[in-house]
Design a protein around this motif. Structure first.
Motif, PDB file in Angstrom:
ATOM      1  N   ARG B   4       0.838  -1.203   0.000  1.00 21.80           N
ATOM      2  CA  ARG B   4       0.000   0.000   0.000  1.00 21.80           C
ATOM      3  C   ARG B   4       0.871   1.251   0.000  1.00 21.80           C
ATOM      4  NH1 ARG B   4      -4.924   0.604   4.162  1.00 21.80           N
ATOM      5  NH2 ARG B   4      -5.480  -1.248   3.022  1.00 21.80           N
ATOM      6  N   ARG B   5       1.937   1.238   0.827  1.00 21.92           N
ATOM      7  CA  ARG B   5       2.814   2.404   0.873  1.00 21.92           C
ATOM      8  C   ARG B   5       3.553   2.594  -0.453  1.00 21.92           C
ATOM      9  NH1 ARG B   5       5.474   1.973   6.913  1.00 21.92           N
ATOM     10  NH2 ARG B   5       3.594   2.582   8.047  1.00 21.92           N
ATOM     11  N   LYS B   6       3.907   1.447  -1.020  1.00 21.05           N
ATOM     12  CA  LYS B   6       4.553   1.544  -2.323  1.00 21.05           C
ATOM     13  C   LYS B   6       3.624   2.193  -3.341  1.00 21.05           C
ATOM     14  CE  LYS B   6       7.757  -2.304  -1.838  1.00 21.05           C
ATOM     15  NZ  LYS B   6       8.066  -3.692  -2.235  1.00 21.05           N
ATOM     16  N   LEU B   7       2.381   1.763  -3.290  1.00 21.59           N
ATOM     17  CA  LEU B   7       1.405   2.339  -4.223  1.00 21.59           C
ATOM     18  C   LEU B   7       1.249   3.839  -3.985  1.00 21.59           C
ATOM     19  CD1 LEU B   7      -1.573  -0.152  -4.587  1.00 21.59           C
ATOM     20  CD2 LEU B   7      -0.105   0.750  -6.384  1.00 21.59           C
ATOM     21  N   LEU B   8       1.157   4.234  -2.713  1.00 19.17           N
ATOM     22  CA  LEU B   8       1.021   5.655  -2.378  1.00 19.17           C
ATOM     23  C   LEU B   8       2.222   6.442  -2.868  1.00 19.17           C
ATOM     24  CD1 LEU B   8      -0.450   5.592   1.230  1.00 19.17           C
ATOM     25  CD2 LEU B   8      -1.532   6.436  -0.845  1.00 19.17           C
ATOM     26  N   ALA B  12       2.211   9.484  -5.462  1.00 17.64           N
ATOM     27  CA  ALA B  12       2.742  10.810  -5.124  1.00 17.64           C
ATOM     28  C   ALA B  12       3.869  11.205  -6.066  1.00 17.64           C
ATOM     29  CB  ALA B  12       3.235  10.816  -3.681  1.00 17.64           C
ATOM     30  N   LEU B  13       4.762  10.253  -6.313  1.00 15.52           N
ATOM     31  CA  LEU B  13       5.878  10.551  -7.212  1.00 15.52           C
ATOM     32  C   LEU B  13       5.387  10.863  -8.618  1.00 15.52           C
ATOM     33  CD1 LEU B  13       8.614   7.976  -6.166  1.00 15.52           C
ATOM     34  CD2 LEU B  13       8.706  10.458  -6.008  1.00 15.52           C
ATOM     35  N   THR B  14       4.377  10.123  -9.027  1.00 13.73           N
ATOM     36  CA  THR B  14       3.833  10.358 -10.369  1.00 13.73           C
ATOM     37  C   THR B  14       3.270  11.767 -10.480  1.00 13.73           C
ATOM     38  OG1 THR B  14       3.267   8.033 -10.523  1.00 13.73           O
ATOM     39  CG2 THR B  14       2.192   9.522 -12.077  1.00 13.73           C
ATOM     40  N   VAL B  15       2.498  12.147  -9.454  1.00 11.32           N
ATOM     41  CA  VAL B  15       1.922  13.499  -9.478  1.00 11.32           C
ATOM     42  C   VAL B  15       3.023  14.544  -9.429  1.00 11.32           C
ATOM     43  CG1 VAL B  15       0.524  15.132  -8.188  1.00 11.32           C
ATOM     44  CG2 VAL B  15      -0.266  12.799  -8.501  1.00 11.32           C
ATOM     45  N   ALA B  16       4.003  14.340  -8.515  1.00 11.45           N
ATOM     46  CA  ALA B  16       5.074  15.334  -8.372  1.00 11.45           C
ATOM     47  C   ALA B  16       5.877  15.462  -9.663  1.00 11.45           C
ATOM     48  CB  ALA B  16       5.982  14.935  -7.218  1.00 11.45           C
ATOM     49  N   LEU B  17       6.196  14.311 -10.235  1.00 10.30           N
ATOM     50  CA  LEU B  17       6.966  14.349 -11.476  1.00 10.30           C
ATOM     51  C   LEU B  17       6.172  15.004 -12.604  1.00 10.30           C
ATOM     52  CD1 LEU B  17       8.726  10.872 -11.423  1.00 10.30           C
ATOM     53  CD2 LEU B  17       9.786  13.124 -11.217  1.00 10.30           C
ATOM     54  N   GLY B 302      -1.814  18.344  -5.571  1.00  9.98           N
ATOM     55  CA  GLY B 302      -1.903  17.100  -6.326  1.00  9.98           C
ATOM     56  C   GLY B 302      -1.404  15.922  -5.519  1.00  9.98           C
ATOM     57  N   ILE B 303      -0.268  16.163  -4.832  1.00  8.21           N
ATOM     58  CA  ILE B 303       0.284  15.068  -4.019  1.00  8.21           C
ATOM     59  C   ILE B 303      -0.681  14.707  -2.891  1.00  8.21           C
ATOM     60  CG2 ILE B 303       2.120  14.539  -2.367  1.00  8.21           C
ATOM     61  CD1 ILE B 303       4.006  16.114  -4.231  1.00  8.21           C
ATOM     62  N   LEU B 304      -1.293  15.754  -2.298  1.00  2.00           N
ATOM     63  CA  LEU B 304      -2.253  15.487  -1.224  1.00  2.00           C
ATOM     64  C   LEU B 304      -3.428  14.672  -1.742  1.00  2.00           C
ATOM     65  CD1 LEU B 304      -2.793  16.129   1.768  1.00  2.00           C
ATOM     66  CD2 LEU B 304      -4.126  18.104   0.998  1.00  2.00           C
ATOM     67  N   ILE B 305      -3.962  15.147  -2.885  1.00  2.00           N
ATOM     68  CA  ILE B 305      -5.105  14.425  -3.474  1.00  2.00           C
ATOM     69  C   ILE B 305      -4.670  13.022  -3.873  1.00  2.00           C
ATOM     70  CG2 ILE B 305      -6.671  14.400  -5.448  1.00  2.00           C
ATOM     71  CD1 ILE B 305      -6.651  17.494  -5.278  1.00  2.00           C
ATOM     72  N   ALA B 306      -3.450  12.931  -4.417  1.00  2.00           N
ATOM     73  CA  ALA B 306      -2.956  11.624  -4.839  1.00  2.00           C
ATOM     74  C   ALA B 306      -2.828  10.690  -3.650  1.00  2.00           C
ATOM     75  CB  ALA B 306      -1.600  11.792  -5.532  1.00  2.00           C
ATOM     76  N   VAL B 307      -2.403  11.247  -2.528  1.00  2.00           N
ATOM     77  CA  VAL B 307      -2.268  10.410  -1.328  1.00  2.00           C
ATOM     78  C   VAL B 307      -3.637   9.929  -0.869  1.00  2.00           C
ATOM     79  CG1 VAL B 307      -1.707  10.496   1.125  1.00  2.00           C
ATOM     80  CG2 VAL B 307      -0.099  11.406  -0.553  1.00  2.00           C
ATOM     81  N   TRP B 312      -7.204   5.412  -0.893  1.00  2.00           N
ATOM     82  CA  TRP B 312      -8.484   4.721  -1.154  1.00  2.00           C
ATOM     83  C   TRP B 312      -8.310   3.608  -2.186  1.00  2.00           C
ATOM     84  CZ3 TRP B 312     -11.514   4.808  -5.705  1.00  2.00           C
ATOM     85  CH2 TRP B 312     -12.770   4.213  -5.557  1.00  2.00           C
ATOM     86  N   ALA B 313      -7.611   3.987  -3.286  1.00  2.00           N
ATOM     87  CA  ALA B 313      -7.433   3.007  -4.356  1.00  2.00           C
ATOM     88  C   ALA B 313      -6.547   1.863  -3.890  1.00  2.00           C
ATOM     89  CB  ALA B 313      -6.825   3.696  -5.581  1.00  2.00           C
ATOM     90  N   ALA B 314      -5.483   2.231  -3.159  1.00  2.00           N
ATOM     91  CA  ALA B 314      -4.567   1.183  -2.692  1.00  2.00           C
ATOM     92  C   ALA B 314      -5.265   0.249  -1.731  1.00  2.00           C
ATOM     93  CB  ALA B 314      -3.364   1.847  -2.012  1.00  2.00           C
ATOM     94  N   ALA B 315      -6.141   0.879  -0.917  1.00  2.77           N
ATOM     95  CA  ALA B 315      -6.890   0.032   0.011  1.00  2.77           C
ATOM     96  C   ALA B 315      -7.788  -0.934  -0.763  1.00  2.77           C
ATOM     97  CB  ALA B 315      -7.727   0.912   0.946  1.00  2.77           C
ATOM     98  N   ARG B 316      -8.407  -0.391  -1.797  1.00  2.00           N
ATOM     99  CA  ARG B 316      -9.278  -1.230  -2.635  1.00  2.00           C
ATOM    100  C   ARG B 316      -8.472  -2.356  -3.286  1.00  2.00           C
ATOM    101  NH1 ARG B 316     -14.757  -0.985  -3.876  1.00  2.00           N
ATOM    102  NH2 ARG B 316     -14.244  -1.122  -6.097  1.00  2.00           N
TER     103      ARG B 316
END
Lengths: 453, 619
Positions: B4-8, B12-17, B302-307, B312-316
């Motif tokens: 899950r953390r990896k997904l997060l 986040a990295l995707t959004v930041a990049l 974006g990072i906040l929203i992505a997190v 949510w998505a990672a949990a799913r």
């Protein structure tokens, strides 16, 4: 009828002749308007720093001396009728003219005369003896009578309110910074002058003065040397004195070494006096290699006046270091400025450095020195003005004068450049106006053709 | 790191990049746009400068031409070349002409190149004009740039030369206007632009030679000295240059300077001046800051929203996988009934279904295997029983058959045979009873009575018990070595069962060393466990024997029952421990027992022992 016609003809001829004679005959009255570009700070003759031709002329209108010197350099009596000296010319006794009144109606007395001379020279011991004044000089002074003809020895009756009274043909009516009004002195011992009044304005520029003369606003204006040629070409009435003003470069300190003297001599021989006279002075004046003009000394030609660049460079080579001189000039004097700039250029050609500066403490100054009519006194006054040790002049002989002048020049403190005349343009209405060789006016004897103006 | 953390992190990295890439792209495009605009504005200003230069040049040229064609100059030209000519009158005239025609420079030069009169440096009359070595065809030349020597130093001007041909020897009229602040101020400058002119009077930069119509403000102090490197570069390279000048630490005060060398017409076309066109970078820097601020804002948001969305998505995504991992863990712990909830029809659901099928299959297989093992065990038990019982039954059968044959021979022989047979029968029956007793003993393994036991003491007791046999006459000696760790702590164990199990291992070791050898008894404290090792230097075991050696009724010995090591394993297992064997054929074998040190168990056993002690003492 024929007789009546003849009579009328005779009467009208006599009237016309009288009218014609009346036009050439002096008339009393009228005001003479003079414009001078120089501004004297005082009209007190004892203020020797104010020495200038205008100053001299003005003081001689108001004040008189015990003696006077004519163009032939003869000492003539003025307020003194006679004088005697002891064997070594150190103690002089002057007998005063009687019946002389100051313009404040005070009689001329020996006490007033003695006080005036004391205020002019504190080194002398002056005593009043009835109608005589005894002067005990500190050194033998064979030329003391001619010295007493200088403006600073004017006889002045000083009042407690600071006003001055003289015995001259005019008295002071109004004195302001740029304006002087004089009125005829009715009880002058020489007789009342023709003019009722003289009004003098100071500080005008030469161009405006010329226009005022042409417009009739002024009757007498001074003409700078560089304007003389143009004014004469324009057909104006012009009188010039002998070249009596020395235009020179003056070092503000003594030369400290032979090298510096050589550098100063290099500067002296680098200056193109002929070109400067031709262009800047418009051909006016004479080239000066010595202090005294030739007409005064008779030997002026022996001093070289032509530039010699090779000699200048050779002299400059004698100096191990090139001095960086600065030269100053009177900012209101266009000729002086121009001259300084040209000297800087000539110096550069000789490998010297001279930088013109309008003001401040500089190494060199462009100076104008009004010379006295007497060569001996002229040399003395120049030495005094330049801060050079007074030359020992044994006599008025040319040889002695040359030796003294040569000694002055050898100090390399002063570099004579030109001797300039004093010139005045005047209106045709000013009659009998003359200028002495030394530039002195004769305004006591002039009269106005239209005195009612 | 969890999935899950990896997904997060990936979100986040995707959004930041992405935001960084967009910001960089926008910033780059903006910079290029500004640069393009700067170039256009500079080019326009340069064109304007050139146009004004040409216009003023034409103006100067026309004024100089008018002076050259005037009557006073004609008279001067007629007389100036005469040797007796008087130059004095021309000075004032030159000044008047310069003032009348609004020229900053005006000189009259004769055919010899000598200055007749100069308005800008009146004292220079009679001097040669060094800058005009050849005066031919000047009338057609347009105005040009020239550095004019003045008393207070050179001045830059726009000059034109025209000639007056009255006599054979012409007079040259050289007039010009200064290139000064007023010239630059006349340029129509866009906002944030300014123009400066540096007069190249010498190799070393001098701020006094810089003509700057703009004035430095307190907010933006500009030290001209900062232009020195740019001026030095352009003089060295002798070509146009562009540089950014940092006036202050604030980048918004920076200016982009385009420097253009302005050349004279003299030989070698020396650089007389440098035109400096400055573009303020304030607008660009402000925009860059805005872009950076926006990027930071958008990126942060974006990072906040992505997190949040990622959580949510990672949990799913990870919940079924976590359930799978949990179920797999349960299976690993022996819970073969673990099941995963199946939702949807995606890949993870398919994986969950597969997992459930796998566990079902595994359970089925396990039951089959247990069943098979049971059958195999019963078969082995039957085989062993048959084997064990067959041996004593055969002598019984022979003895009974001997008795029957002896009955037929007579009573004497029968009695003798009966005596002999009864002895044999009793012996074999005793043998059968012993066999049955061992099987019974195996089936009746007692529950261990746990108490705090010092393993080293138990091992010393075992060694002492077998000491006589180690050195028994008639057989090779066995050297017993004790390597006991003094730090070994107490364990909760039944000392009798443990003694019995260790004795079995020692007996096996003695059997494995018929030619004598060395027996090592070793203890070791190890990660909360007590390790007991029994090593011999005997013939060792094969891999297959190692794998099956603890199986009941398996033996590698000729007369073994195959129950000894099974009993040992049973005892160890009842104590919560493990036993393992390691052996290389020909190099002996090492049996390792690891017993757990449960403090709770120890306390219970010690408490129980105390109670019992108290009870016995009370009794």
């Amino acid at each position: 009828m024929r007789r009546l016609a003849f009579l009328c003809l005779v009467i009208s001829s006599v009237f016309a002749a009288q009218c014609a004679l009346a036009g050439n005959r002096p008339q009393y009255g009228g005001t003479l308007h003079i414009a001078l570009h120089e501004v004297p700070s005082s009209i007190d003759p004892t203020q020797s720093r104010n020495d200038s031709f205008a100053f001299r002329n003005i003081t001689h209108l108001i004040f008189e001396n015990l003696t006077t010197v004519d163009d032939a350099e003869h000492v003539l009596p003025q307020l003194a009728t006679s004088w005697l000296s002891d064997a070594n010319s150190q103690r002089w006794t002057f007998t005063l003219r009687s019946d002389v009144m100051f313009d404040d109606d005070t009689s001329l007395t020996a006490d007033i005369v003695a006080a005036s001379i004391r205020s002019a020279n504190s080194e002398w011991r002056v005593a009043a003896e009835r109608n005589r004044v005894v002067i005990q000089a500190n050194i033998p002074s064979p030329n003391l009578p001619s010295v007493l003809a200088e403006a600073q020895y004017s006889i002045i009756n000083r009042h407690s309110d600071g006003s001055l009274s003289g015995t001259g043909p005019f008295r002071i009516v109004e004195w302001q910074r740029k304006k002087l009004a004089l009125a005829a002195s009715e009880n002058c011992w020489r007789g009342r002058p023709y003019l009722d009044r003289i009004e003098i304005e100071f500080g005008g520029n030469p161009h405006d003065e010329q226009l005022s003369l042409e417009s009739g606003r002024n009757d007498l204006v001074d003409v700078p040397a560089e304007q003389v040629h143009r004014v004469s070409m324009e057909g104006q009435m012009l009188l010039s004195s002998q070249p009596i003003e020395l235009l020179a470069l003056l070092f503000t300190r003594d030369a400290q070494s032979d090298e510096e003297k050589a550098s100063r001599q290099a500067l002296a021989v680098s200056i193109e006096r002929r070109s400067i006279r031709s262009v800047i002075l418009q051909g006016s004046g004479e080239l000066a290699g010595g202090i005294l003009p030739s007409w005064m000394s008779g030997y002026g030609f022996v001093f070289p006046v032509d530039s010699n660049l090779a000699q200048a460079r050779a002299l400059r080579q004698q100096a191990r270091t090139i001095p960086n001189w600065t030269i100053s000039f009177d900012p209101s004097d266009a000729v002086a400025r121009f001259l300084a700039e040209r000297v800087a250029l000539n110096a550069r050609d000789a490998g010297l450095s001279v930088q013109p500066e309008a003001s401040g403490k500089t190494d060199l100054r462009v100076v104008r020195i009004p010379l006295l009519n007497d060569p001996r006194m002229a040399l003395t006054s120049v030495a005094s003005f330049s801060g050079i040790v007074q030359p020992g002049i044994k006599s008025d002989a040319a040889g002695d004068l040359y030796a003294a002048e040569n000694a002055l020049l050898a100090s390399r403190t002063i570099i004579p450049l030109f001797h300039l005349p004093v010139s005045y343009a005047y209106a045709p209405a000013l009659k009998d106006f003359r200028l002495s060789a030394s530039g002195a006016w004769n305004l006591a004897d002039v009269w106005m053709e239209t005195p009612n103006r | 790191m969890t999935f899950r953390r990896k997904l997060l992190l990936v979100f986040a990295l995707t959004v930041a990049l992405s935001v960084s890439a967009v910001a960089w792209l926008v910033s780059t495009m903006t910079r290029r746009a500004f640069e393009h605009t700067d170039e256009q504005r500079t080019a326009a200003l340069l064109t304007q400068f050139q146009r004004q230069f040409a216009q003023q040049g034409d103006d100067v040229a026309s004024r100089v031409a008018m002076i050259a064609g005037s009557e006073p100059i004609a008279r001067m030209a007629a007389s100036v070349n005469r040797s007796s000519s008087d130059l004095g009158g021309y000075l004032e005239m030159t000044k008047q002409f310069a003032e009348g025609y609004r020229l900053d420079f005006l000189e009259f030069v004769d055919s010899q190149g000598t200055i007749v009169a100069s308005a800008q440096w009146p004292a220079k009359f009679g001097y040669p004009d060094s800058s005009f070595a050849n005066f031919s065809s000047w009338d057609d030349r347009p105005a040009f740039l020239k550095q004019e020597d003045l008393e207070d130093g050179p001045a830059l001007g726009l000059f034109a030369v025209r000639t007056t041909h009255i006599s054979e020897r012409p007079v040259y009229v050289i007039g010009g206007k200064r290139l000064d602040k007023s010239f630059l101020s006349a340029l129509d400058l866009p906002a944030d632009m300014r123009v400066l002119l540096y007069q190249n009077r010498g190799p070393k930069f001098n701020a006094e030679w810089l003509i700057d119509p703009s004035s430095a403000s307190a907010r933006n102090p500009r030290s001209p000295e900062k232009l020195a490197p740019l001026i030095g570069d352009i003089l060295q390279r002798n070509q146009e240059l562009t540089q950014i000048v940092h006036w202050t630490a604030n980048k918004a005060d920076d200016e982009l300077f385009h420097a253009f060398p302005l050349r004279g017409i003299e030989t070698g076309r020396p650089v007389l001046a440098i035109l400096l066109v400055a573009n303020s970078r304030r607008a660009y820097v402000d925009l860059e800051h805005s872009i950076a601020a926006s990027a930071l804002l958008v990126g942060g948001g974006g990072i906040l929203i992505a997190v949040l969305l990622g959580s949510w998505a990672a949990a799913r995504v990870t919940r079924p996988i976590e359930q799978l991992a949990d179920a797999a863990g349960q299976v690993a712990q022996g819970n073969w009934d673990a099941r995963v909830e199946v939702r949807g029809k995606d890949e993870v659901s398919q994986l969950a279904q597969s997992f459930n099928r796998m566990t079902t299959e595994l359970l089925t297989q396990k039951e089959r295997l247990v069943q098979a093992e049971r059958v195999a065990a019963w078969r082995e038990l039957a085989r062993r029983l048959a084997h064990e019982l067959k041996n004593p039954l055969f002598p019984l059968q022979l003895t009974v058959e001997n008795l029957l044959r002896a009955k037929q021979l007579g009573s004497k022989e029968f009695d003798e045979a009966f005596r002999e047979s009864s002895t044999t029968l009793l012996a074999e029956i005793s043998n059968l009873k012993a066999i049955i007793s061992r099987f019974s003993e195996f089936s009746k393994m007692p529950e261990p009575q746990l108490q705090a036991v010092h393993v080293n003491d138990v091992l010393r007791g075992v060694a002492q018990l077998f000491q006589a046999q180690f050195e028994a006459p008639g057989r090779p000696a066995i050297r017993c070595v004790l390597e006991l760790d003094r730090s070994v702590e107490l364990v909760a164990a039944d000392p009798e069962l443990l003694h019995r199990a260790l004795s079995n291992l020692v007996l096996n070791a003695m059997d494995a060393m018929p030619q004598g050898g060395s027996l090592t008894l070793r203890t070791q404290q190890k990660d909360g466990k007590v390790s007991i090792q029994v090593s011999d230097t005997g013939s060792g075991l094969t891999q297959e024997e190692c794998a099956r050696i603890f199986t009941p009724y398996y033996t590698s010995k000729k007369h073994g029952t195959g129950l000894g090591l099974a009993i040992v394993q049973s005892v160890v297992s009842d104590h919560g421990g493990t036993i393992a064997v390691h052996s290389d054929p020909g190099h002996g074998a090492t049996f390792t027992i690891e017993l757990p040190q449960s403090r709770e168990l120890l306390q219970n056993t010690q408490a129980g022992r105390t109670d019992r002690t108290v009870t016995s003492e009370g009794t």
